[in-house]
Design a protein around this motif. Structure first.
Motif, PDB file in Angstrom:
ATOM      1  N   ASN A   1       0.860  -1.174   0.000  1.00  0.00           N
ATOM      2  CA  ASN A   1       0.000   0.000   0.000  1.00  0.00           C
ATOM      3  C   ASN A   1       0.903   1.233   0.000  1.00  0.00           C
ATOM      4  O   ASN A   1       1.725   1.398   0.906  1.00  0.00           O
ATOM      5  N   PRO A   2       0.814   2.099  -1.003  1.00  0.00           N
ATOM      6  CA  PRO A   2       1.771   3.205  -1.104  1.00  0.00           C
ATOM      7  C   PRO A   2       1.738   4.153   0.093  1.00  0.00           C
ATOM      8  O   PRO A   2       2.788   4.672   0.497  1.00  0.00           O
ATOM      9  N   ASP A   3       0.563   4.385   0.668  1.00  0.00           N
ATOM     10  CA  ASP A   3       0.501   5.272   1.831  1.00  0.00           C
ATOM     11  C   ASP A   3       1.206   4.655   3.032  1.00  0.00           C
ATOM     12  O   ASP A   3       1.933   5.332   3.763  1.00  0.00           O
TER      13      ASP A   3
ATOM     14  N   TYR B   1      -2.644 -11.391 -10.961  1.00  0.00           N
ATOM     15  CA  TYR B   1      -1.836 -11.562  -9.757  1.00  0.00           C
ATOM     16  C   TYR B   1      -1.307 -10.202  -9.299  1.00  0.00           C
ATOM     17  O   TYR B   1      -0.895  -9.403 -10.136  1.00  0.00           O
ATOM     18  N   PRO B   2      -1.342  -9.877  -8.000  1.00  0.00           N
ATOM     19  CA  PRO B   2      -1.778 -10.691  -6.863  1.00  0.00           C
ATOM     20  C   PRO B   2      -3.161 -10.297  -6.335  1.00  0.00           C
ATOM     21  O   PRO B   2      -3.411 -10.400  -5.137  1.00  0.00           O
ATOM     22  N   SER B   3      -4.051  -9.862  -7.233  1.00  0.00           N
ATOM     23  CA  SER B   3      -5.345  -9.335  -6.766  1.00  0.00           C
ATOM     24  C   SER B   3      -6.187 -10.374  -6.045  1.00  0.00           C
ATOM     25  O   SER B   3      -7.073 -10.026  -5.255  1.00  0.00           O
ATOM     26  N   ASP B   4      -5.892 -11.664  -6.316  1.00  0.00           N
ATOM     27  CA  ASP B   4      -6.692 -12.731  -5.689  1.00  0.00           C
ATOM     28  C   ASP B   4      -5.965 -13.413  -4.534  1.00  0.00           C
ATOM     29  O   ASP B   4      -6.404 -14.451  -4.057  1.00  0.00           O
ATOM     30  N   ARG B   5      -4.860 -12.830  -4.070  1.00  0.00           N
ATOM     31  CA  ARG B   5      -4.057 -13.472  -3.033  1.00  0.00           C
ATOM     32  C   ARG B   5      -4.414 -12.931  -1.649  1.00  0.00           C
ATOM     33  O   ARG B   5      -4.481 -11.708  -1.456  1.00  0.00           O
ATOM     34  N   SER B   6      -4.614 -13.835  -0.707  1.00  0.00           N
ATOM     35  CA  SER B   6      -5.023 -13.426   0.636  1.00  0.00           C
ATOM     36  C   SER B   6      -3.936 -12.639   1.347  1.00  0.00           C
ATOM     37  O   SER B   6      -4.218 -11.834   2.237  1.00  0.00           O
ATOM     38  N   TRP B   7      -2.669 -12.846   0.937  1.00  0.00           N
ATOM     39  CA  TRP B   7      -1.571 -12.142   1.610  1.00  0.00           C
ATOM     40  C   TRP B   7      -1.432 -10.694   1.149  1.00  0.00           C
ATOM     41  O   TRP B   7      -0.727  -9.903   1.791  1.00  0.00           O
ATOM     42  N   ALA B   8      -2.048 -10.347   0.027  1.00  0.00           N
ATOM     43  CA  ALA B   8      -1.875  -8.996  -0.523  1.00  0.00           C
ATOM     44  C   ALA B   8      -2.578  -7.975   0.370  1.00  0.00           C
ATOM     45  O   ALA B   8      -3.802  -8.010   0.502  1.00  0.00           O
ATOM     46  N   PRO B   9      -1.845  -7.051   0.982  1.00  0.00           N
ATOM     47  CA  PRO B   9      -2.482  -6.078   1.875  1.00  0.00           C
ATOM     48  C   PRO B   9      -3.484  -5.194   1.132  1.00  0.00           C
ATOM     49  O   PRO B   9      -3.364  -4.964  -0.082  1.00  0.00           O
ATOM     50  N   THR B  10      -4.464  -4.707   1.857  1.00  0.00           N
ATOM     51  CA  THR B  10      -5.432  -3.774   1.288  1.00  0.00           C
ATOM     52  C   THR B  10      -4.701  -2.594   0.665  1.00  0.00           C
ATOM     53  O   THR B  10      -3.803  -2.003   1.278  1.00  0.00           O
ATOM     54  N   GLY B  11      -5.061  -2.268  -0.565  1.00  0.00           N
ATOM     55  CA  GLY B  11      -4.455  -1.119  -1.238  1.00  0.00           C
ATOM     56  C   GLY B  11      -3.111  -1.389  -1.863  1.00  0.00           C
ATOM     57  O   GLY B  11      -2.448  -0.454  -2.333  1.00  0.00           O
ATOM     58  N   SER B  12      -2.696  -2.670  -1.932  1.00  0.00           N
ATOM     59  CA  SER B  12      -1.352  -2.973  -2.431  1.00  0.00           C
ATOM     60  C   SER B  12      -1.309  -3.311  -3.917  1.00  0.00           C
ATOM     61  O   SER B  12      -0.251  -3.646  -4.435  1.00  0.00           O
ATOM     62  N   PHE B  13      -2.435  -3.217  -4.617  1.00  0.00           N
ATOM     63  CA  PHE B  13      -2.415  -3.440  -6.063  1.00  0.00           C
ATOM     64  C   PHE B  13      -3.422  -2.506  -6.726  1.00  0.00           C
ATOM     65  O   PHE B  13      -4.380  -2.044  -6.104  1.00  0.00           O
ATOM     66  N   ARG B  14      -3.156  -2.219  -8.009  1.00  0.00           N
ATOM     67  CA  ARG B  14      -4.057  -1.432  -8.842  1.00  0.00           C
ATOM     68  C   ARG B  14      -4.316  -2.233 -10.111  1.00  0.00           C
ATOM     69  O   ARG B  14      -3.369  -2.615 -10.805  1.00  0.00           O
ATOM     70  N   GLU B  15      -5.597  -2.485 -10.409  1.00  0.00           N
ATOM     71  CA  GLU B  15      -5.951  -3.220 -11.617  1.00  0.00           C
ATOM     72  C   GLU B  15      -6.077  -2.228 -12.780  1.00  0.00           C
ATOM     73  O   GLU B  15      -6.824  -1.248 -12.693  1.00  0.00           O
ATOM     74  N   ILE B  16      -5.341  -2.504 -13.845  1.00  0.00           N
ATOM     75  CA  ILE B  16      -5.228  -1.590 -14.977  1.00  0.00           C
ATOM     76  C   ILE B  16      -5.990  -2.165 -16.168  1.00  0.00           C
ATOM     77  O   ILE B  16      -5.618  -3.210 -16.727  1.00  0.00           O
TER      78      ILE B  16
ATOM     79  N   ALA C   1      -2.514   5.476 -12.164  1.00  0.00           N
ATOM     80  CA  ALA C   1      -1.731   4.646 -11.246  1.00  0.00           C
ATOM     81  C   ALA C   1      -0.277   5.085 -11.190  1.00  0.00           C
ATOM     82  O   ALA C   1       0.312   5.190 -10.105  1.00  0.00           O
ATOM     83  N   VAL C   2       0.335   5.343 -12.338  1.00  0.00           N
ATOM     84  CA  VAL C   2       1.736   5.776 -12.340  1.00  0.00           C
ATOM     85  C   VAL C   2       1.870   7.127 -11.639  1.00  0.00           C
ATOM     86  O   VAL C   2       2.797   7.340 -10.845  1.00  0.00           O
ATOM     87  N   ALA C   3       0.943   8.038 -11.902  1.00  0.00           N
ATOM     88  CA  ALA C   3       0.992   9.335 -11.229  1.00  0.00           C
ATOM     89  C   ALA C   3       0.836   9.177  -9.721  1.00  0.00           C
ATOM     90  O   ALA C   3       1.542   9.836  -8.936  1.00  0.00           O
ATOM     91  N   GLU C   4      -0.066   8.297  -9.302  1.00  0.00           N
ATOM     92  CA  GLU C   4      -0.269   8.086  -7.866  1.00  0.00           C
ATOM     93  C   GLU C   4       0.998   7.561  -7.207  1.00  0.00           C
ATOM     94  O   GLU C   4       1.394   8.046  -6.124  1.00  0.00           O
ATOM     95  N   MET C   5       1.658   6.580  -7.811  1.00  0.00           N
ATOM     96  CA  MET C   5       2.872   6.020  -7.210  1.00  0.00           C
ATOM     97  C   MET C   5       3.998   7.042  -7.204  1.00  0.00           C
ATOM     98  O   MET C   5       4.717   7.182  -6.209  1.00  0.00           O
ATOM     99  N   ALA C   6       4.144   7.765  -8.315  1.00  0.00           N
ATOM    100  CA  ALA C   6       5.199   8.782  -8.368  1.00  0.00           C
ATOM    101  C   ALA C   6       4.976   9.854  -7.307  1.00  0.00           C
ATOM    102  O   ALA C   6       5.906  10.261  -6.603  1.00  0.00           O
ATOM    103  N   ASP C   7       3.741  10.303  -7.156  1.00  0.00           N
ATOM    104  CA  ASP C   7       3.441  11.349  -6.172  1.00  0.00           C
ATOM    105  C   ASP C   7       3.587  10.844  -4.738  1.00  0.00           C
ATOM    106  O   ASP C   7       3.781  11.631  -3.813  1.00  0.00           O
ATOM    107  N   ALA C   8       3.491   9.527  -4.556  1.00  0.00           N
ATOM    108  CA  ALA C   8       3.674   8.940  -3.226  1.00  0.00           C
ATOM    109  C   ALA C   8       5.143   8.729  -2.885  1.00  0.00           C
ATOM    110  O   ALA C   8       5.456   8.254  -1.801  1.00  0.00           O
ATOM    111  N   GLY C   9       6.048   9.056  -3.827  1.00  0.00           N
ATOM    112  CA  GLY C   9       7.471   8.944  -3.548  1.00  0.00           C
ATOM    113  C   GLY C   9       8.137   7.694  -4.078  1.00  0.00           C
ATOM    114  O   GLY C   9       9.263   7.383  -3.690  1.00  0.00           O
ATOM    115  N   ALA C  10       7.468   6.955  -4.967  1.00  0.00           N
ATOM    116  CA  ALA C  10       8.062   5.726  -5.502  1.00  0.00           C
ATOM    117  C   ALA C  10       9.341   6.039  -6.272  1.00  0.00           C
ATOM    118  O   ALA C  10       9.460   7.079  -6.922  1.00  0.00           O
ATOM    119  N   THR C  11      10.298   5.111  -6.204  1.00  0.00           N
ATOM    120  CA  THR C  11      11.544   5.234  -6.955  1.00  0.00           C
ATOM    121  C   THR C  11      11.589   4.294  -8.153  1.00  0.00           C
ATOM    122  O   THR C  11      12.546   4.312  -8.921  1.00  0.00           O
TER     123      THR C  11
END
Length: 341
Positions: A75-77, A134-149, A158-168
């Motif tokens: 989850n980016p946040d 994958y991994p949208s159907d995985r029980s281990w995937a934390p809430t907010g940890s994937f974006r379906e495109i 999605a790219v703008a959101e990750m970049a604005d959240a500080g992704a490298t």
């Protein structure tokens, strides 16, 4: 003050080590001949290029031999807050730039005030994947940890959101063994959008032909050394010239490990860039250097100076970097211990 030998990322250099309050600082340069010498050699904390901090007890990074970790799916946040909490490199005043251009003031409040050295956290944010992929159907995937495109517009957001959240970097999942994957056009769109933000794409490529496909479409790195199938020598040569591989050899079952080790052995021999990574959080992995991954890399022929480069020690001259002590330059990295005052 002591004379000290240290690794600068490429080779062994000479410098001096001094104590300033409760921290040790390393400086480059020829030490005076009469200075006492440190017993051992210094390297910066090692880099694990593939971790999932939401799936481990991340507080255990403190005191580990890791100077930097790269989270490749969270989850980016949440991961931005973890990075801010751990970092000594967040913007702290007007005009100073940090990793979080739109959130630095809020996240600076989370930074742990310390004179010590903390593991630096870089991250990709959420997995970008196909609808139902994958991994949208995985029980281990934390809430907010994937974006379906599904569309180019989804990719832009999605790219703008990750970049604005500080992704490298941007993480894209292409696992055809587990479900649908992005088509070529959408994958290329993500690569182009990421490039516009100065972010490389790291791809989880799993399933027949996926490692070759994502490299052809512009991925800069594979999150796992290919383990689905043995790549041809021609594919190995093409990949060695265009992408880096994150090892994650020890996380596989015996069959997958054998395939991955064989691929890495030939990739490394062809001049490909291998980066140490463990997929930390996938099963019972240590929140530290992983001896099983080191052993697997050696089995694949990555040893000596090449192994040290794969571990990508942080800059030991940076006052914020974790410092490690090795008995001598040819010591096993597993023998490294945090350098203490």
């Amino acid at each position: 003050m002591r004379a000290a030998t240290f690794f600068d990322g490429e080779g062994w250099r000479e410098g001096t080590l001094s104590v300033h309050g409760d921290r040790m600082l390393l400086a480059s340069g020829s030490p005076a001949s009469d200075l006492p010498r440190l017993d051992g050699v210094i390297v910066g904390g090692f880099t694990d290029h593939h971790v999932h901090l939401q799936l481990v007890e991340h507080t255990r990074l403190d005191g580990s031999r890791l100077g930097r970790v790269v989270d490749l799916g969270a989850n980016p946040d949440v991961v931005a807050r973890l990075a801010a909490h751990n970092s000594s490199r967040i913007a702290v005043g007007p005009g100073e730039s940090g990793r979080f251009p739109s959130k630095s003031a809020d996240l600076e409040e989370l930074r742990t005030p310390t004179a010590g050295r903390a593991t630096d956290v870089e991250y990709a944010g959420a997995f970008l994947t196909a609808v139902g992929g994958y991994p949208s159907d995985r029980s281990w995937a934390p809430t907010g940890s994937f974006r379906e495109i599904a569309t180019a517009e989804d990719a832009v957001a999605a790219v703008a959101e990750m970049a604005d959240a500080g992704a490298t970097r941007i993480k894209v999942a292409c696992n055809s063994s587990a479900g649908p994957v992005l088509d070529d056009d959408l994958f290329r769109t993500i690569v182009e959008l990421s490039s516009q933000r100065g972010l490389p794409v790291v791809a989880h490529a799993e399933g027949p032909g996926q490692a070759q496909r994502v490299a052809r479409l512009g991925a800069r790195s594979l999150a796992h050394a290919p383990f689905t199938e043995r790549l041809s020598d021609a594919d190995i040569s093409a990949q060695a010239a265009s992408v880096s591989w994150i090892s994650t050899l020890a996380v596989h079952d015996d069959a997958g490990r054998a395939i991955a080790v064989d691929n890495v052995r030939r990739f490394h021999a062809a001049g490909g860039a291998v980066e140490y990574g463990t997929d930390m959080g996938n099963g019972p992995t240590p929140v530290d250097l992983n001896p099983r991954e080191i052993d697997a890399l050696r089995e694949a022929g990555v040893d000596g100076p090449a192994l040290l480069r794969a571990l990508a020690p942080v800059d030991p001259l940076d006052p914020a970097s974790v410092l490690l002590l090795l008995p001598h330059p040819t010591s096993d990295p597993i023998d490294a211990r945090p350098l203490k005052v």
